[in-house]
Write a protein that holds these residues in place. Sequence first.
Motif, PDB file in Angstrom:
ATOM      1  N   UNK A 552      43.686  38.283  56.899  1.00  0.00           N
ATOM      2  CA  UNK A 552      43.384  37.966  55.566  1.00  0.00           C
ATOM      3  C   UNK A 552      43.144  39.144  54.837  1.00  0.00           C
ATOM      4  N   UNK A 553      42.579  39.987  55.353  1.00  0.00           N
ATOM      5  CA  UNK A 553      42.059  41.363  54.612  1.00  0.00           C
ATOM      6  C   UNK A 553      43.255  42.115  54.383  1.00  0.00           C
ATOM      7  N   UNK A 554      44.138  42.125  55.419  1.00  0.00           N
ATOM      8  CA  UNK A 554      45.453  43.178  55.212  1.00  0.00           C
ATOM      9  C   UNK A 554      46.153  42.445  53.905  1.00  0.00           C
ATOM     10  N   UNK A 555      46.231  41.098  54.114  1.00  0.00           N
ATOM     11  CA  UNK A 555      47.070  40.562  52.809  1.00  0.00           C
ATOM     12  C   UNK A 555      46.528  40.746  51.733  1.00  0.00           C
ATOM     13  N   UNK A 556      45.232  40.575  51.683  1.00  0.00           N
ATOM     14  CA  UNK A 556      44.345  41.109  50.093  1.00  0.00           C
ATOM     15  C   UNK A 556      44.921  42.410  49.665  1.00  0.00           C
ATOM     16  N   UNK A 557      44.802  43.277  50.760  1.00  0.00           N
ATOM     17  CA  UNK A 557      45.022  44.726  50.191  1.00  0.00           C
ATOM     18  C   UNK A 557      46.431  45.055  49.839  1.00  0.00           C
ATOM     19  N   UNK A 592      35.080  42.280  50.275  1.00  0.00           N
ATOM     20  CA  UNK A 592      36.013  43.146  50.188  1.00  0.00           C
ATOM     21  C   UNK A 592      36.731  42.780  48.704  1.00  0.00           C
ATOM     22  N   UNK A 593      36.915  41.659  48.471  1.00  0.00           N
ATOM     23  CA  UNK A 593      37.642  41.179  47.236  1.00  0.00           C
ATOM     24  C   UNK A 593      36.804  41.837  46.148  1.00  0.00           C
ATOM     25  N   UNK A 594      35.550  41.754  45.997  1.00  0.00           N
ATOM     26  CA  UNK A 594      34.803  42.175  44.997  1.00  0.00           C
ATOM     27  C   UNK A 594      34.793  43.854  44.851  1.00  0.00           C
ATOM     28  N   UNK A 595      34.976  44.376  46.245  1.00  0.00           N
ATOM     29  CA  UNK A 595      35.206  45.979  46.007  1.00  0.00           C
ATOM     30  C   UNK A 595      36.411  46.425  45.557  1.00  0.00           C
ATOM     31  N   UNK A 596      37.406  45.571  45.829  1.00  0.00           N
ATOM     32  CA  UNK A 596      38.672  45.970  45.332  1.00  0.00           C
ATOM     33  C   UNK A 596      38.935  45.914  43.920  1.00  0.00           C
ATOM     34  N   UNK A 597      38.486  44.304  43.606  1.00  0.00           N
ATOM     35  CA  UNK A 597      38.379  44.311  42.108  1.00  0.00           C
ATOM     36  C   UNK A 597      37.876  45.351  41.150  1.00  0.00           C
TER      37      UNK A 597
END
Length: 683
Positions: A552-557, A592-597
């Motif tokens: 899931x994290x790889x897909x988000x990235x 992870x989502x917040x960090x990337x956003x």
Amino acid sequence: MLNGENPEKHYTLRMFGNVEKINSLSIEQNNESKTFTVSNESSVKELMIHLVYPLVVFLLCISLGLYVYWRHESNVTFHLLLFMISIGITYLSAGGSARDDILSKILNISSMLLMPVFFILYLKSYFESRFNLEIVKKKIVMVILTLSVAVIALFVSSFYFNQIYSSTLTAILLLFGVQVFYIIYLLIRNYIKQNSPKVKLHFKILLIGFSLAFFPFIFLNMIPVIVGGEELISGELGASFILMIPLTIVYLVLAKQFIDIDFVISRLSYNAVISFIFTVVTMVSITLLVDHSYSGMNLVKFMVILFLALNIFLYLIKDVFHYQFKMSVTSGKNFHQYSLYRYMEMIKKENSEERLFKALTDEVKSVLNVKEASVKKIPRVGEHSEIGTVLQEKEAFTVKLDDIAEYHLILSSSPKPNGTKLNREEKEWLNAIAYHTNIALENIKKIDELVTELREIKDSKKGNSSWAAKFIFSLSEQERIKVSKDIHDTILQETIYLYRKLEELEGSDDAKKMKEEMTMVREMLLDNISLIREVCHELRPPFLLENGIRASLEELIDKVQLRTDIIVDFYSDYQAPIEKDVDFCLNIYRIFQELLNNAVKHSKASTIQLRLVQEGDTLSLDYTDDGVGFDSNYIKKESLGLISMKERAYSFDGTCSIHSGKNKGTSIQIMFPLKLAKEAQVI
């Protein structure tokens, strides 16, 4: 003989009893005459005291008065200008008056007596114009002015009627004293009468400034001269304090926010009491133990100097330099006040008793330099004792932290290395740190009770708690607001644009153009479908349960790299079966989502490094970018993303450290203890 004439004809000796302005002095003894030449050249010290310093004060007062009057012409500034001029003339003429120059004496006495009158006029016009407050009647001001002019006229006439000079001088000093005390009475009376804190503060500042300006001259020069015929301080030194009045007025005009006068007065009063006691003890000891031939006035002078010196010493050493000096000597480590700040900073987010007790014992060992410190439960015995009670024995000392059922929770520590007892500061520090620990324990208990009740509500599926329902509703509303904002700013705006495009195409006859526009509309609809799918994924990632957290994290990235130019380097290495705790995995995904956003919106980074690795019993999440950074010491309340991320870390007993600087990139490390099925996450 003075200047070759009979001394009785020399006017300074005849008028004032002083020998001034002579070039030669002749003495006859045993039919022999000796003549001495007197030099009238002034020394550098005399020039500084009688010319340079008064001239500087005169120019300063005149300049300040003219500047204020030029900025705003009014009765207030005009009376202030007159007051400033009178202060300047008083200073400028003081040197000539001390040398018995008649014109200087007249100017000095006239300006000295008119100075309080102009100040009363200034106060009257100031409070009338600013607060619509009449502090003194005009008739009273006229009476004071008439008396001043009459005494000035009497003083001028005393140069022609020498026999009244001495009594006239006494009348001048008495009138001046009455004027000063009347002004103080006015300020005190109006301060008591007022209910407005703002108006009272103005009166208090003026009262303090005026008292400091005139009290040294009145009590250390004027009254001693009237009573004992000898001054404690010179008139020049006493008059120098009058500068406190223009400084006070300037402070009232320029200060945007006043200092805490009550605090300053309390500190000065405390220092004055200590100084007075020490001065009295010193003077009594000198009188009883030292064989001396000092006059009473010299002893009083010494007493005044000692009292003032002690006040200055206590203020500078105790109130100004004490904190900085102690911090520099101890480097902050053993400074008890600083230790309390440090300890409170460590425990303010703590929700684990174990880590709270470790922080407490580490702080005690660091500050008191003891070998052992631990928190224990002991049975209740004897009488009830207060939280923070310190009991010291030969082999150890204990501090009470809390009462738990039939037990006392105490901090137990080995004795200090040198075997000495705890001093007063150390006991007060232990008492304070015990109270802070007790409050932290109470907070942890409340959190545990809240979690238990929420879990019971969840398990029973009843939802009969009104406050819990409100809390859950509030969280739900916050999520709805966030989702609605995202939809409004993206999908809705795109849909409105498409609707208007379709309206334009409805009346078009150009088939080629219509085909091109329809192709564009189709592409935009596909984008909107993708965007809606992405919003749904953010609300609940569908691959999290199916493929696990790593995929899931790889897909988000991949999605971030697809829509931006940022290169994301992701590495994961862990063996713990964290996928079994769905809430824990969802929490990591959200972080992870917040960090990337945040990186996409704010960092302007070109490269991001993300690590999710296991280190023993800890799962470490590391984030680094090469963006513009920010000042990590001042995270604004508006930085909801960072605050939310910290709260997510704390909710799973984790820690979050953020290091950044302007144009230095950002580094974030979040550490989680590997405890599955975290009880705190019930919603």
